[in-house]
Scaffold this active site. Structure first.
Site, short mmCIF file in Angstrom:
data_model
loop_
_atom_site.label_atom_id
_atom_site.label_comp_id
_atom_site.label_asym_id
_atom_site.label_seq_id
_atom_site.Cartn_x
_atom_site.Cartn_y
_atom_site.Cartn_z
N SER A 283 -28.82 -1.93 -1.03
CA SER A 283 -27.47 -2.18 -1.53
C SER A 283 -27.32 -1.87 -3.02
CB SER A 283 -27.08 -3.64 -1.26
OG SER A 283 -27.99 -4.53 -1.87
N GLU B 80 -40.47 4.49 -0.03
CA GLU B 80 -40.19 4.10 -1.40
C GLU B 80 -41.46 4.13 -2.25
OE1 GLU B 80 -36.36 1.11 -0.71
OE2 GLU B 80 -38.39 0.30 -0.66
N GLY C 294 -38.78 -3.81 0.28
CA GLY C 294 -38.89 -3.55 1.71
C GLY C 294 -37.91 -4.31 2.56
#
Length: 229
Positions: free
Chosen positions: A27, A103, A95
């Site tokens: 987000s 990532e 995560g």
């Protein structure tokens, strides 16, 4: 503008023309990618993005950001990503969005690695946020039982319809609810040596700087002195 967006827009200022930029997932990273898209339109910013998930790739493509995979670049100039929890020593848990493996791969090959968070993610100790551990399906039940025996309070990551969550890499995620991780460096090393564990959400000594969105001071940039040299 919320605190996540404040931090993300500050981090977008770090991007320079001609850079290869790692685009995180989640987000907060979403706002960073949006800000980059705006800069490209307004300033003619010329960059190449390296994404950490299918979701971020879809967002970047919609904004017209040219993309390459991590296999197609020698290194990444700057990667900006969110974090689920950051302790006083600049160590973090990532995560929550399920993209921890990709990532960490992109972060590993980045010259500069930056996290963007709101101030609620700053903690004295890691562990209040469940630690994601990405595992291969084969033997995953054995690992789950091992984590039970170690008192790590594991649960399977599941989708809204109750099925096991599957990562972009085709793996399962076990979330461990430990409340307080006394020694994240030792735990990370133990998990690194467990057969069947593909990756874990402890990001140790990896980040160069953290941009924190705060109510009082707006975006605050904190340099991390524990980053590996």
């Amino acid at each position: 503008m919320n605190l996540k967006e404040i931090a993300a827009r500050k981090a977008a200022e770090f991007v320079e023309d001609g850079m290869i930029v790692g685009l995180g997932t989640g987000s907060t990273a979403y706002y960073f990618v949006e800000a980059l898209g705006e800069r490209m339109k307004k300033e003619g910013l010329n960059i190449v993005g390296v994404t950490t998930s299918h979701a971020t790739a879809k967002q970047a493509e919609a904004l017209g950001i040219p993309l390459k995979s991590i296999n197609e670049v020698a290194s990444v100039d700057l990667t900006v990503d969110g974090a689920d929890e950051v302790d006083r020593n600049g160590q973090g848990i990532k995560g929550g969005g399920g993209a921890l493996l990709y990532e960490k791969v992109v972060a590993t090959y980045s010259k500069t690695y930056v996290w963007i968070i709101d101030e609620s993610k700053e903690k004295e100790y890691l562990g209040a946020f469940p630690l994601p551990i990405e595992v291969v399906p084969y033997g995953s039940e054995r690992l789950f039982q091992l984590f039970v025996e170690k008192g790590m309070e594991p649960t399977w990551r599941k989708t809204e319809d109750g099925k096991l969550f599957v990562t972009d890499g085709g793996h399962f995620i076990i979330d461990c609810h430990m409340d307080k991780i006394q020694d994240p460096i030792t735990l990370a090393n133990e998990l690194d040596h467990l057969t069947g564990v593909v990756e874990h959400g402890l990001f140790i000594n990896m980040v160069n700087a953290i941009v924190v969105g705060t109510e009082r001071d707006g975006a605050v940039v904190v340099q991390n002195t524990n980053k590996h040299k």
